[in-house]
Design an enzyme around this catalytic site. Structure first.
Site, PDB file in Angstrom:
ATOM      1  N   ASP A  52     -49.247 -49.672  37.637  1.00  0.00           N
ATOM      2  CA  ASP A  52     -50.677 -51.264  37.941  1.00  0.00           C
ATOM      3  C   ASP A  52     -50.734 -50.915  38.968  1.00  0.00           C
ATOM      4  OD1 ASP A  52     -51.119 -54.657  36.337  1.00  0.00           O
ATOM      5  OD2 ASP A  52     -51.936 -53.044  37.667  1.00  0.00           O
TER       6      ASP A  52
HETATM    7  C1  GLC Z   1     -54.826 -55.151  38.744  1.00  0.00           C
HETATM    8  C2  GLC Z   1     -54.119 -55.879  36.956  1.00  0.00           C
HETATM    9  C3  GLC Z   1     -54.216 -54.993  36.050  1.00  0.00           C
HETATM   10  C4  GLC Z   1     -55.529 -53.525  36.241  1.00  0.00           C
HETATM   11  C5  GLC Z   1     -54.993 -53.455  37.129  1.00  0.00           C
HETATM   12  C6  GLC Z   1     -56.869 -52.190  37.358  1.00  0.00           C
HETATM   13  O1  GLC Z   1     -54.029 -55.495  39.604  1.00  0.00           O
HETATM   14  O2  GLC Z   1     -52.386 -56.375  36.965  1.00  0.00           O
HETATM   15  O3  GLC Z   1     -53.821 -55.470  34.904  1.00  0.00           O
HETATM   16  O4  GLC Z   1     -55.374 -53.522  35.264  1.00  0.00           O
HETATM   17  O5  GLC Z   1     -55.345 -53.995  38.522  1.00  0.00           O
HETATM   18  O6  GLC Z   1     -58.193 -53.344  37.610  1.00  0.00           O
END
Ligand code: GLC
Length: 729
Positions: A252
């Site tokens: 993440d």
């Molecule tokens: C965010 C979220 C995740 C998302 C990622 C990319 O922090 O936790 O769900 O896919 O960033 O945007």
């Protein structure tokens, strides 16, 4: 164009730095940085917002980078790219996985046409705490519901062939246990038992891997003190070795670097080593290289692990057909919704609404001749897209009042200028009450705006923000019949006004066609048939509250206030010592305000269920695939066509560990014309009757003994006793 090589051949020609570059999706670089990254062999980039810009980046990667490897282009297409569908939690309320599949298919078509080939969706975090803003992104409090809706989205996104121009790679997230954050506070610590981990949080991901999900995203939280971005047991032992996940595991955003904040990595280099060694394949953020220089010294990482990660990325690109054709036809790129996607968005949105109350049939509105007043912030607000939409999403086309005006030419529809969600304006309440007195029916359109929903949006209160509750009470005081339409990203506490409210329709955040869909339901064009995918608590003090709880050794059985002669705290009421020393609150009735699986209709149904076979089955037979069938006759005893959701729950009455009092293991939403009946058959098998033990090596087991099967509409059930006989010794 370089001759096509196999992933193995490409890998053999790559340097250490080039391999690490393939294992990154840098966090939202600007266009110049993106071009440089593509030139230097980046593995993935976020979508640069147009097909033209995407093709330019792909051309740079293919023609100028060391090995001409095309790019994964990622984007959070969670419930639509241009055409926005209902939020995932709303979709779960439809209890119809075709709603999720329709979203995923149309979203994938829009996305791939613009060069996106990887979405960070579906989110399948079982969510039991509505204080957590991200409950909106998943499919509620039940593992089975999250599993089947997640599978529907994965199959919808990925189709039968990832290389198709209408397929994109899916990403099951967030692996695992992120939603168990203490206090419902985003990113907070979790403490999850093996029982909960295996039997609640992991189940949807296991189903996603079996469905062939192309990627899995690690979560920000720790499990048993080991942050998921460095959790080898989960990322490698369970996900890859036990379940056979052969796709990629992506971080993440910033999750690898945050291992330093977690206190388990000394610095960014240590964090990268820990993450890749634990089984992470792609870092999201940009912390594996500084410029073109690896921040992890060569030789520190196990070369076999590094090569495995690179091969997983290259194989996904191969499966997506990117080596053959990394470009999209810019003339065919979607730039917004088309009629088909708008029609699907409208139909799916109406299917997600849940009617929780409708005394004296206040709803649906009469087709003509009524003076209808619409009040509240959502009377005219078009903030229906919900969390996780991009800036280029197609806005909601019409407000509730505009839609009702168009739908009811024979009535007089008026709206009061609506306050914002947070203002307090007693004058407006008085004005609304006065206007209500002149109306035949009032629609009170209230809720929480999208900004209170999604990531980093935890709330300590579940009440309506601002003075919306005072507005409801002011309308109640007018004496005019009214219905509340509740627009929300999460379950809310309605206990302070629900007793004064004749009708309540939950309309979540339904997306681009929300206004029309809500009007379709309020006018009866569509008969609501949704059910709650998450419990609505009576008080935030009850949270977490969910239907599939364990019994405890002291379950309280009587509802109603158990207040006792407690002059010291001002509580008085019946003294019922039978329930005093039981699991309850002194100052609150038992159970949720509205429970999981509950929802009404404008018509009425009678259900009659029966097993199709003797209710005794050998464990060996179950293991061999025997399934027990329960058939329900659903009679529409009302005057309107409508949908009912037949639900099947299982209870293990005696087990070696505590088991939930009941678990959803089957459902089917069925359309029944007025006065007619339809048959629905639901089945139960080995995978529905067992559980994962605390001994990871013993795995999933079904213990012989007695089970209770309940079949019903979410409120009332018929019960059947099922006996599973031990293996023949
Ligand atoms: C965010 C979220 C995740 C998302 C990622 C990319 O922090 O936790 O769900 O896919 O960033 O945007």
């Amino acid at each position: 164009m370089k001759p096509l090589s196999t992933p193995e051949q490409i890998l053999a020609a790559m340097t250490y730095a080039e391999k690490l570059a393939q294992l990154q999706i840098v966090w939202r670089p600007d266009s110049t940085e993106a071009g440089a990254l593509a030139r230097n062999g980046a593995g993935a980039l976020f979508w640069p917002a147009t097909a033209k810009a995407t093709n330019a980046l792909q051309r740079t990667a293919v023609e100028e980078s060391p090995h001409g490897i095309p790019l994964l282009i990622g984007l959070d297409v969670v419930h639509g790219q241009f055409t926005i569908f209902p939020t995932p939690l709303a979709q779960a309320a439809s209890f119809d996985t075709e709603v999720a599949a329709a979203d995923a298919r149309l979203s994938a078509r829009e996305a791939r046409s613009t060069g996106v080939n990887w979405t960070f969706s579906p989110m399948i975090d079982v969510s039991r705490d509505p204080r957590w803003g991200r409950v909106v992104e998943g499919f509620g409090e039940d593992p089975y519901l999250n599993a089947v809706f997640g599978e529907a989205k994965i199959r919808g996104y990925q189709g039968d062939d990832l290389s198709s121009s209408t397929s994109i790679a899916a990403c099951a997230k967030h692996f695992v246990g992120y939603s168990a954050a203490e206090g419902g506070r985003d990113y907070n610590s979790t403490d999850i038992s093996v029982q909960r981990l295996r039997n609640i949080y992991l189940e949807p991901f296991k189903v996603a891997v079996t469905a062939g999900v192309a990627s899995v995203m690690a979560s920000f939280n720790a499990v048993s003190g080991v942050p998921m971005h460095a959790n080898r047991e989960m990322l490698t032992d369970v996900l890859k070795n036990e379940w056979g996940h052969n796709g990629i595991v992506v971080a993440d955003a910033g999750g690898v670097g945050e291992l330093v904040e977690h206190g388990v990595a000394a610095n960014a280099s240590d964090a990268g080593r820990l993450a890749l060694s634990a089984g992470l394949d792609v870092e999201m953020g940009g912390s594996l290289l500084s410029g073109n220089e690896p921040i992890i010294r060569e030789g520190v990482l196990d070369p076999a692990r590094l090569d495995d990660a690179v091969l997983r990325v290259l194989r996904l690109k191969q499966a997506l057909g990117l080596f053959e054709n990394p470009y999209v036809d810019e003339s065919a790129a979607a730039t917004g919704p088309d009629e088909a996607s708008l029609s699907a968005a409208r139909a799916t949105a109406a299917r997600c609404t849940v009617l929780l109350k409708n005394h004296a049939a206040v709803l649906p509105l009469k087709p003509r001749g009524q003076r209808v007043l619409v009040v509240g912030p959502y009377a005219e607000s078009k903030d229906h897209l919900g969390a996780w939409v991009q800036y280029f999403a197609s806005p909601t086309t019409t407000s509730i009042v505009e839609s009702l005006t168009a739908a009811l030419p024979g009535s007089v529809v008026t709206a009061l200028p609506s306050a914002t969600f947070f203002d307090s304006d007693p004058g407006l309440q008085a004005e609304a009450a006065a206007a209500a007195a002149e109306a035949d029916l009032v629609i009170v359109a209230v809720g929480e705006p999208s900004t209170l929903s999604g990531e980093a949006s935890s709330r300590s209160s579940l009440n309506l923000p601002g003075d919306q509750e005072e507005l409801i009470r002011a309308i109640a005081g007018s004496g005019t019949p009214f219905a509340v339409v509740l627009l929300t990203g999460r379950p809310l506490v309605v206990s302070e006004w629900i007793d004064q409210c004749p009708a309540l329709l939950v309309a979540w955040h339904l997306g681009t066609e929300a206004g029309k869909a809500i009007s379709d339901v309020l006018t009866g064009t569509v008969n609501p048939g949704g059910k709650l995918p998450m419990s609505f608590p009576r008080s935030v003090g009850q949270v977490p509250i969910y239907y599939n709880h364990e019994s405890t050794g002291r379950p309280a059985r009587t509802g109603g206030s158990l207040a006792h002669q407690r002059p010291d705290v001002g509580l008085t009421g019946p003294t019922n010592t039978d329930d005093y020393f039981k699991s309850k609150y002194l100052d609150l009735e038992l159970g949720p305000q509205f429970g999981f699986g509950y929802g009404l209709s404008y018509t009425s149904f009678e259900l009659e269920s029966s097993p199709d076979q003797a209710l005794s089955v050998a464990l060996d037979g179950l293991r061999a695939g025997t399934r027990l069938c329960f058939t329900t006759i659903v009679r529409n005893t009302g005057t309107r066509d409508g949908d009912e959701v037949v639900q099947l729950y299982v209870s293990d009455l005696l087990a070696s560990v505590t088991r939930p009092v009941r678990q959803l293991r089957g459902f089917h939403r069925v359309f029944v014309p007025a006065g007619e009946e339809r048959r629905v058959t639901l089945t139960v098998g080995f995978d529905d009757l067992g559980f994962w033990t605390n001994d990871a090596h013993a795995g999933y087991i079904v213990e012989p003994g007695e089970f209770r099967i309940r079949v019903g509409d979410g409120l009332s059930f018929q019960e059947f006793r099922l006996t599973v006989t031990p293996p023949s010794s």
